[in-house]
Design a protein around this motif. Structure first.
Motif, PDB file in Angstrom:
ATOM      1  N   ILE A  82      89.020  66.192  49.819  1.00 21.51           N
ATOM      2  CA  ILE A  82      88.543  66.760  48.743  1.00 21.51           C
ATOM      3  C   ILE A  82      87.541  67.743  48.944  1.00 21.51           C
ATOM      4  N   VAL A  83      87.434  68.010  50.321  1.00 21.03           N
ATOM      5  CA  VAL A  83      86.746  69.278  50.625  1.00 21.03           C
ATOM      6  C   VAL A  83      87.544  70.665  50.451  1.00 21.03           C
ATOM      7  N   PRO A  84      88.642  70.640  50.834  1.00 21.33           N
ATOM      8  CA  PRO A  84      89.532  71.871  50.624  1.00 21.33           C
ATOM      9  C   PRO A  84      89.638  72.258  49.195  1.00 21.33           C
ATOM     10  N   LEU A  85      89.348  71.323  48.249  1.00 19.41           N
ATOM     11  CA  LEU A  85      89.405  71.844  46.847  1.00 19.41           C
ATOM     12  C   LEU A  85      88.277  72.414  46.272  1.00 19.41           C
ATOM     13  N   ALA A  86      87.348  73.004  47.105  1.00 17.66           N
ATOM     14  CA  ALA A  86      85.936  73.455  46.742  1.00 17.66           C
ATOM     15  C   ALA A  86      86.076  74.533  45.956  1.00 17.66           C
ATOM     16  N   ASN A  87      87.009  75.420  46.456  1.00 19.54           N
ATOM     17  CA  ASN A  87      87.285  76.700  45.591  1.00 19.54           C
ATOM     18  C   ASN A  87      87.630  76.567  44.069  1.00 19.54           C
ATOM     19  N   ARG A  88      88.660  75.533  44.038  1.00 22.88           N
ATOM     20  CA  ARG A  88      88.973  75.233  42.754  1.00 22.88           C
ATOM     21  C   ARG A  88      88.401  74.385  41.760  1.00 22.88           C
ATOM     22  N   GLN A  89      87.264  73.529  42.364  1.00 22.77           N
ATOM     23  CA  GLN A  89      86.507  72.749  41.686  1.00 22.77           C
ATOM     24  C   GLN A  89      85.083  72.855  41.345  1.00 22.77           C
ATOM     25  N   TRP A  90      84.426  73.793  42.223  1.00 20.94           N
ATOM     26  CA  TRP A  90      83.190  73.905  42.524  1.00 20.94           C
ATOM     27  C   TRP A  90      82.452  74.435  41.213  1.00 20.94           C
ATOM     28  N   PHE A  91      83.068  75.370  40.359  1.00 18.74           N
ATOM     29  CA  PHE A  91      82.358  75.853  39.289  1.00 18.74           C
ATOM     30  C   PHE A  91      82.186  74.656  38.050  1.00 18.74           C
ATOM     31  N   LEU A  92      83.056  73.768  38.070  1.00 20.77           N
ATOM     32  CA  LEU A  92      82.884  72.541  37.036  1.00 20.77           C
ATOM     33  C   LEU A  92      81.948  71.601  37.081  1.00 20.77           C
ATOM     34  N   ALA A  93      81.512  71.662  38.464  1.00 24.18           N
ATOM     35  CA  ALA A  93      80.154  71.012  38.543  1.00 24.18           C
ATOM     36  C   ALA A  93      79.005  71.369  37.744  1.00 24.18           C
ATOM     37  N   ASN A  94      79.233  72.431  37.545  1.00 27.86           N
ATOM     38  CA  ASN A  94      77.922  72.867  36.629  1.00 27.86           C
ATOM     39  C   ASN A  94      78.106  73.359  35.145  1.00 27.86           C
ATOM     40  N   GLU A  95      79.154  72.774  34.648  1.00 31.77           N
ATOM     41  CA  GLU A  95      79.685  73.018  33.214  1.00 31.77           C
ATOM     42  C   GLU A  95      79.171  72.092  32.176  1.00 31.77           C
ATOM     43  N   GLY A  96      78.499  70.933  32.595  1.00 27.41           N
ATOM     44  CA  GLY A  96      78.111  70.069  31.447  1.00 27.41           C
ATOM     45  C   GLY A  96      79.015  69.400  30.866  1.00 27.41           C
ATOM     46  N   LEU A  97      80.139  69.276  31.509  1.00 29.33           N
ATOM     47  CA  LEU A  97      81.294  68.372  30.807  1.00 29.33           C
ATOM     48  C   LEU A  97      81.272  66.795  30.750  1.00 29.33           C
TER      49      LEU A  97
END
Length: 185
Positions: free
Chosen positions: A89-104
């Motif tokens: 999971i951790v190597p996916l940081a650059n690809r996933q990071w911004f979604l954590a703050n999108e309010g989805l």
């Protein structure tokens, strides 16, 4: 042999992951530019930011699920599965990071998928407790929250350049499995 060109929609999605991972507040125009398409073309595929973000979230959830499934396929215990999951999971940081703050989480389909993944995580924590990987007196919800937040902390460390994905995953695993107590020398 010629290169296979991605579909326009795939190019937009990949551009969106790249652009938003660099600048969460980027515009759809920035995404269109990176994808090499006009704004009208982008809007034919994704009418607005919410639709694009929903598509990115679905892809991100599927990528996380696939990465964990592949990493844990040969795990011999739940404890090993948790460790291997962090390293996937951790190597996916650059690809996933911004979604954590999108309010989805307001999107019912995204919320349902996320809730299902949390239910599976709760079940895995319960099994890991039976194996002795986690203290059975620690509430399962605490372990789930710790795991989720350690992933976020690891992603943050990777994004800041303070650690490689492997180093951040090792720190997350050490914290989850051993706490923060130092070792006597």
């Amino acid at each position: 042999m010629s290169k296979i060109r991605p579909t326009t929609q795939d190019a937009i999605v990949e551009a969106a992951f790249a652009v938003f991972s660099e600048n969460q507040g980027a515009s759809l125009g920035d995404v269109a530019l990176r994808a090499g398409v006009g704004r009208a073309t982008l809007h034919r595929h994704f009418p607005g930011r919410p639709e694009l973000m929903r598509a990115l979230a679905k892809i991100a959830l599927a990528e996380l699920e696939e990465a964990v499934a592949q990493a844990t396929a040969s795990a011999t215990s739940y404890e090993e599965g948790f460790r291997l999951s962090l390293f996937a999971i951790v190597p996916l940081a650059n690809r996933q990071w911004f979604l954590a703050n999108e309010g989805l989480e307001a999107d019912p389909e995204i919320a349902a998928a996320y809730d299902a993944s949390l239910d599976e995580l709760r079940s895995d924590v319960a099994e890991a407790k039976k194996e002795g990987a986690f203290d059975p007196n620690v509430p399962t919800e605490w372990v789930v929250e710790a795991y989720e937040n350690l992933i976020y902390a690891a992603w943050s460390l990777v994004r800041s350049g303070e650690a490689t994905p492997k180093q951040a995953a090792e720190l997350a695993w050490r914290t989850l499995s051993q706490g923060l107590k130092g070792r006597a020398e």
